[in-house]
Design an enzyme around this catalytic site. Structure first.
Site, PDB file in Angstrom:
ATOM      1  N   GLU A 501     -77.555  11.471  86.113  1.00 36.06           N
ATOM      2  CA  GLU A 501     -76.506  11.997  87.015  1.00 36.06           C
ATOM      3  C   GLU A 501     -76.247  11.066  88.200  1.00 36.06           C
ATOM      4  OE1 GLU A 501     -76.624  16.135  88.070  1.00 36.06           O
ATOM      5  OE2 GLU A 501     -76.537  16.767  85.992  1.00 36.06           O
TER       6      GLU A 501
HETATM    7  C1  LIG Z   1     -83.017  10.736  79.868  1.00 36.63           C
HETATM    8  C2  LIG Z   1     -81.577  10.509  80.151  1.00 36.63           C
HETATM    9  C3  LIG Z   1     -80.661  11.534  79.979  1.00 36.63           C
HETATM   10  C4  LIG Z   1     -79.298  11.305  80.168  1.00 36.63           C
HETATM   11  N1  LIG Z   1     -78.381  12.285  79.864  1.00 36.63           N
HETATM   12  C5  LIG Z   1     -77.055  11.955  79.827  1.00 36.63           C
HETATM   13  C6  LIG Z   1     -76.084  12.870  79.287  1.00 36.63           C
HETATM   14  O1  LIG Z   1     -76.410  13.987  78.898  1.00 36.63           O
HETATM   15  N2  LIG Z   1     -74.794  12.470  79.227  1.00 36.63           N
HETATM   16  C7  LIG Z   1     -74.384  11.243  79.658  1.00 36.63           C
HETATM   17  O2  LIG Z   1     -73.221  10.934  79.555  1.00 36.63           O
HETATM   18  N3  LIG Z   1     -75.281  10.353  80.183  1.00 36.63           N
HETATM   19  C8  LIG Z   1     -76.586  10.675  80.260  1.00 36.63           C
HETATM   20  N4  LIG Z   1     -77.503   9.774  80.768  1.00 36.63           N
HETATM   21  C9  LIG Z   1     -77.029   8.501  81.275  1.00 36.63           C
HETATM   22  C10 LIG Z   1     -77.266   8.267  82.758  1.00 36.63           C
HETATM   23  O3  LIG Z   1     -76.333   8.956  83.525  1.00 36.63           O
HETATM   24  C11 LIG Z   1     -77.234   6.760  82.928  1.00 36.63           C
HETATM   25  O4  LIG Z   1     -78.468   6.286  82.454  1.00 36.63           O
HETATM   26  C12 LIG Z   1     -76.994   6.310  84.305  1.00 36.63           C
HETATM   27  O5  LIG Z   1     -75.664   6.558  84.631  1.00 36.63           O
HETATM   28  C13 LIG Z   1     -77.303   4.827  84.532  1.00 36.63           C
HETATM   29  O6  LIG Z   1     -76.788   4.016  83.527  1.00 36.63           O
HETATM   30  P1  LIG Z   1     -77.732   2.907  82.854  1.00 36.63           P
HETATM   31  O7  LIG Z   1     -78.993   3.566  82.461  1.00 36.63           O
HETATM   32  O8  LIG Z   1     -76.953   2.236  81.802  1.00 36.63           O
HETATM   33  O9  LIG Z   1     -78.057   1.900  84.035  1.00 36.63           O
HETATM   34  P2  LIG Z   1     -77.170   0.674  84.519  1.00 36.63           P
HETATM   35  O10 LIG Z   1     -75.786   1.137  84.773  1.00 36.63           O
HETATM   36  O11 LIG Z   1     -77.376  -0.462  83.613  1.00 36.63           O
HETATM   37  O12 LIG Z   1     -77.797   0.347  85.926  1.00 36.63           O
HETATM   38  C14 LIG Z   1     -79.001  -0.398  86.093  1.00 36.63           C
HETATM   39  C15 LIG Z   1     -79.438  -0.314  87.541  1.00 36.63           C
HETATM   40  O13 LIG Z   1     -78.449  -0.914  88.391  1.00 36.63           O
HETATM   41  C16 LIG Z   1     -78.095  -0.019  89.424  1.00 36.63           C
HETATM   42  N5  LIG Z   1     -76.697  -0.235  89.777  1.00 36.63           N
HETATM   43  C17 LIG Z   1     -75.627  -0.291  88.947  1.00 36.63           C
HETATM   44  N6  LIG Z   1     -74.517  -0.543  89.663  1.00 36.63           N
HETATM   45  C18 LIG Z   1     -74.889  -0.638  90.961  1.00 36.63           C
HETATM   46  C19 LIG Z   1     -74.214  -0.893  92.185  1.00 36.63           C
HETATM   47  N7  LIG Z   1     -72.912  -1.099  92.259  1.00 36.63           N
HETATM   48  N8  LIG Z   1     -74.916  -0.928  93.315  1.00 36.63           N
HETATM   49  C20 LIG Z   1     -76.249  -0.726  93.307  1.00 36.63           C
HETATM   50  N9  LIG Z   1     -76.946  -0.471  92.180  1.00 36.63           N
HETATM   51  C21 LIG Z   1     -76.277  -0.436  91.024  1.00 36.63           C
HETATM   52  C22 LIG Z   1     -78.340   1.372  88.846  1.00 36.63           C
HETATM   53  O14 LIG Z   1     -78.552   2.302  89.888  1.00 36.63           O
HETATM   54  C23 LIG Z   1     -79.594   1.132  88.022  1.00 36.63           C
HETATM   55  O15 LIG Z   1     -80.711   1.208  88.859  1.00 36.63           O
HETATM   56  C24 LIG Z   1     -78.864  10.028  80.609  1.00 36.63           C
HETATM   57  C25 LIG Z   1     -79.796   9.007  80.835  1.00 36.63           C
HETATM   58  C26 LIG Z   1     -81.132   9.231  80.600  1.00 36.63           C
HETATM   59  C27 LIG Z   1     -82.090   8.106  80.803  1.00 36.63           C
END
Ligand SMILES: Cc1cc2nc3c(=O)[nH]c(=O)nc-3n(C[C@H](O)[C@H](O)[C@H](O)COP(=O)(O)OP(=O)(O)OC[C@H]3O[C@@H](n4cnc5c(N)ncnc54)[C@H](O)[C@@H]3O)c2cc1C
Length: 825
Positions: A501
């Site tokens: 989220e």
């Molecule tokens: C267990 C689990 C359940 C989930 N459930 C759902 C679901 O039901 N439906 C759904 O749609 N999604 C779901 N998600 C997805 C979740 O919302 C994403 O994992 C999240 O949005 C982050 O995306 P990413 O993991 O690809 O990280 P990335 O986007 O690759 O980010 C990597 C890191 O960079 C940081 N970052 C990225 N951009 C910036 C910025 N501009 N400034 C500073 N920091 C930044 C992020 O905070 C993170 O720490 C789930 C994820 C997990 C792990």
């Protein structure tokens, strides 16, 4: 009177007018009268009088609207329009989502406390309380977390049935569709209890009640969609999931490459206009077991079958799991907490137009729908689950630190441990205050979008600290996994809460202040809207009003910041005169300093501030600290201002406001324009950094309430699953804590009268009890009490061990099958 005194009178008068925020007209009038008195009574030189009259003339001219607009506002507007960063529709939607509540007051530099203190007090209805005491307790009783997390990697069928049939998935669905229609506070309280027992169960229940199909249907669905899906979701006949994230688009969810193309095709044997979907999603909670998929994709209509547009943007639809072309069912394994989560792919999935949530008229509105609804969901699901887990950790750790003895002393009595225990408890108090007061605000009609981001970030980060602290105090007991370990899985769950989220780094760096500065600032959004107004005449008038309001606001905040920093805010007006008065006053002070720093930063850095994430993150931390401290004060008031909780209120406010001070200091240290940094420092820290963090004796007072049964301990941990039964460590730990009151004096007697005198020589307690009985140091009854206590304590302190083959993952396929699968993929 000497000129110096007149000069001082003018300066002080100016400061008072600025502090009191008088209007430009009233300030001009007051200045004019003062000047007249000076001319009549003073001995001013001609030069002085000319200079002072010139200032008055300038002020008078500023009061003439056409002159002011022509010579100041209009030229400034032209420059402002050039500086204004372009804004996508997606960003606009995010800015307009939700309401501005207490967060907006903190941006004013002089918060109206009446607004907070009169906010709805969170309360459970009789029906909601009965649900928490009934089905919710029942569900906790049925949970065997080790069976779920280690053996089965899933909830057992009877738990799934119970969750579905008792309405746990239907807390936000109105009664007319068969749901529970719970208040935000009740919804939050259910999650608090469940997460105190099992992170897997709490996540499973949280998702359908958060942002997802039910929420989207309720607000945007057509009547047919609501009538079809909502009763089925309420009865648990449909299991929903919501799929936004994919391998290429995580945090930058607006950039999803998933497409839906409007085209003609065959559906159930006849040709219709529908949508061909191609998508690849991952990390989707409940996906492996979902029957209906909420799907976000970008909609295109190259043949203009829907209207004039060819591109619509992000759109949301509901797709049945069984739709041909959908691949679903495989699972991810989120850090040993195997709630259902997995990928979903769709290849040339053809669906009719009526799968669009809200029908064709909502095509392209997906992003707005998501951000609008996120403001409520994000305030509840993760903040409540994090709070429940923290409460459980404090409940357990307080008891454990009392019953676990080393060096003949409860470990909780060592200063090093006490410091950590106080920190855990203080953080948990803040978390509980924030989640419950904000839930009350939602029940009062707010949709607080900036607080949603603050709660998501700070409460999950605090949960991380609490989890670390609990593990440290438990030592090896927390580390060895098994049925007896009540901490390990919660500890492993923390990074999941941090990531979902809106991942925390992004939320802190980009959202809290980035969104807050524009959304909550009393003038910035008005200036931007005026600058973008297509009606130029109306735009310049609105801009003029906002600009001069803004200038007065900035001048006033600089003065308020300086005066309150010099006087330590002793004279600032607040609603309380009792023990909490000073915290209200300090928030006033930081609010003025924050508002002043924000204006200087926005004015000097403009759109570049968005890129300087570390600076805006620090301002976001200041805002969040003030918000959380306000929640603590309101929570304390909501609970009837119990005197015994004052140490916690003090710890929480000191901890938060000290952070606010340090983050403002770091902001100034890192501000790129060193001249402006020094200028701001003069108004913010004229006496240096004067606010101190909680003291050691204060921490000790908190620890005393947590190491013993007390009303404060009960209040802080209120809502956890603490029923005494064989499978509930929390209940058993509390039971041992109660027994410690009578067992500890007996243990002391054995030590002092037996071991120290040499009459008792055994090395372990059971042997010492036996010898003490024989020596008449303990009576039969006392020996029985101490034996029983020792047995219970050792049961709680013991950890599991396994035969080597028990730990092998029996269901994992052999290595060669895994390799073959990977190369096929
Ligand atoms: C267990 C689990 C359940 C989930 N459930 C759902 C679901 O039901 N439906 C759904 O749609 N999604 C779901 N998600 C997805 C979740 O919302 C994403 O994992 C999240 O949005 C982050 O995306 P990413 O993991 O690809 O990280 P990335 O986007 O690759 O980010 C990597 C890191 O960079 C940081 N970052 C990225 N951009 C910036 C910025 N501009 N400034 C500073 N920091 C930044 C992020 O905070 C993170 O720490 C789930 C994820 C997990 C792990």
């Amino acid at each position: 009177m000497s000129s110096v005194i007149w000069f001082l009178l003018f300066v002080i008068g100016g400061l008072v007018l600025a502090y009191q925020r008088v209007s430009l007209r009233a300030a001009t009038l007051t200045y004019g009268i003062a000047l007249l008195i000076y001319a009549l009574a003073g001995d001013a030189s001609l030069g002085w009088m000319i200079a002072l009259c010139a200032v008055l003339a300038g002020l008078v001219l500023l009061n003439v609207d056409p002159l002011r607009i022509r010579f100041i506002s209009r030229p400034f507007l032209r420059t402002y329009r050039r500086m204004l960063p372009s804004m996508s529709q997606t960003e606009k939607d995010a800015l307009e989502a939700g309401t501005v509540w207490w967060d907006g007051e903190l941006f004013t530099g002089g918060p109206n406390w009446e607004k907070l203190m009169s906010a709805t007090v969170p309360k459970l209805s009789a029906e909601e309380q009965a649900f928490i005491d009934g089905p919710c307790e029942d569900l906790c009783r049925q949970i065997d977390d080790w069976d779920i997390t280690h053996r089965r990697a899933d909830l057992p069928p009877h738990v799934w049935d119970f969750i579905k049939s008792r309405g746990f998935f239907a807390m936000i669905i109105p009664k007319k569709y068969g749901g529970l229609e719970f208040s935000a506070y009740a919804h939050s309280s259910v999650l608090v209890k469940l997460s105190s027992k099992s992170g897997v169960v709490a996540s499973t229940v949280a998702v359908p009640n958060s942002l997802g199909p039910a929420e989207l249907l309720l607000h945007y669905g057509t009547e047919e969609q609501k009538a079809h899906y909502l009763p089925r979701l309420a009865r648990g006949e449909e299991i929903p999931c919501f799929a936004l994230t994919g391998p290429r688009a995580g945090s930058d969810a607006g950039s999803i490459p998933d497409t839906g193309v409007v085209c003609k095709g065959l559906y159930e044997g006849r040709e219709i206009v529908g949508i061909k979907l191609n998508f690849s999603k991952r990390y989707i909670t409940l996906a492996p077991v979902a029957t209906v998929i909420g799907l976000a994709f970008k909609l295109f209509d190259p043949d203009r079958l829907l209207g004039e547009r060819t591109e619509y943007g992000i759109t949301c639809a509901l797709i049945p799991r069984t739709t041909p072309g959908v691949t679903i069912g495989r699972r991810h394994f989120p850090l040993n907490n195997p709630f259902q989560n997995g990928p979903i792919q769709g290849k040339d999935v053809f669906v009719p137009l009526d799968v669009l949530i809200g029908g064709v008229k909502m095509a392209g509105q997906g992003w707005r729908m998501l951000v609008e609804q996120l403001s409520v969901g994000r305030c509840i699901s993760l903040p409540s689950s994090a709070t429940g887990a923290a409460k459980a950790a404090v409940f357990a750790t307080g008891a454990y630190a009392r019953i676990r003895r080393q060096f003949n002393t409860s470990v909780g009595h060592f200063e090093g441990v006490a410091e950590v225990l106080a920190r855990m408890t203080g953080h948990t108090y803040i978390m509980d205050a924030a989640r419950s007061v904000t839930a009350g605000a939602i029940d009062g009609g707010e949709k607080p979008s900036v607080p949603a981001a603050m709660l998501k970030y700070h409460l999950t980060e605090m949960a991380r600290t609490v989890a670390d602290d609990a593990m440290d105090i438990h030592g090896g007991k927390g580390i060895c996994l098994g049925p007896k370990n009540y901490l390990g899985r919660g500890y492993e769950m923390v990074p999941v809460a941090i990531t979902v989220e809106g991942a925390n780094l992004l939320t802190r760096s980009l959202i809290i202040f980035g969104q807050g500065a524009i959304r909550c600032h009393p003038f910035v959004l008005k200036e931007m809207e005026a600058a973008r107004d297509k009606d130029k005449r109306r735009g310049v008038k609105a801009f003029d009003a906002a600009l001069f309001g803004h200038m007065g606001f900035a001048i006033s905040n600089s003065v308020r910041s300086l005066v309150m920093a010099l006087t330590l805010a002793r004279f600032s007006r607040v609603p309380e005169s009792g023990s909490t008065q000073r915290y209200f006053q300090h928030i006033n002070r930081f609010s003025a300093s924050f508002a002043f720093a924000t204006d200087v930063a926005m004015l000097s850095l403009g759109g570049y501030l968005k890129k300087k994430e570390s600076l805006s993150a620090r301002l976001g931390d200041v805002l969040s600290s003030m918000y959380l401290a306000s929640m603590v004060l309101k929570h304390y008031d909501n609970q009837g201002q119990p005197e015994e909780d004052l140490p916690l209120v003090e710890w929480a406010c000191r901890n938060l406001l000290y952070k606010a001070q340090e983050q403002l200091h770091s902001f100034l240290r890192n501000f790129p324009n060193r001249f402006l940094a020094a200028f701001m420092r003069f108004f913010i820290f004229p006496r240096g950094r004067t606010y101190s963090a909680p003291s050691d004796p204060l921490g000790q007072r908190i620890v005393d309430t947590i190491l013993h049964t007390s009303v404060t301990r009960d209040r802080v941990t209120n809502g956890v699953y603490r029923t005494v039964e064989p499978n509930n460590p929390l209940g058993l730990l509390h039971e041992a804590l109660v027994l410690a009151d009578s067992a500890e004096p007996l243990e002391k007697r054995v030590r002092v009268d037996g071991v120290k005198t040499g009459e008792v020589t055994a090395l372990d307690l059971p042997g010492q009890i036996q010898q003490s009985l024989a020596a008449g140091i303990l009576s039969e009854t006392e020996a029985a009490v101490l034996r029983d206590y020792d047995r219970r304590v050792m049961d709680l302190i013991n950890v599991d061990d396994f035969a080597p083959e028990e730990l092998a993952a029996a269901s994992a396929p052999p290595a060669e099958v895994r390799i073959a699968r990977a190369s096929n993929a």
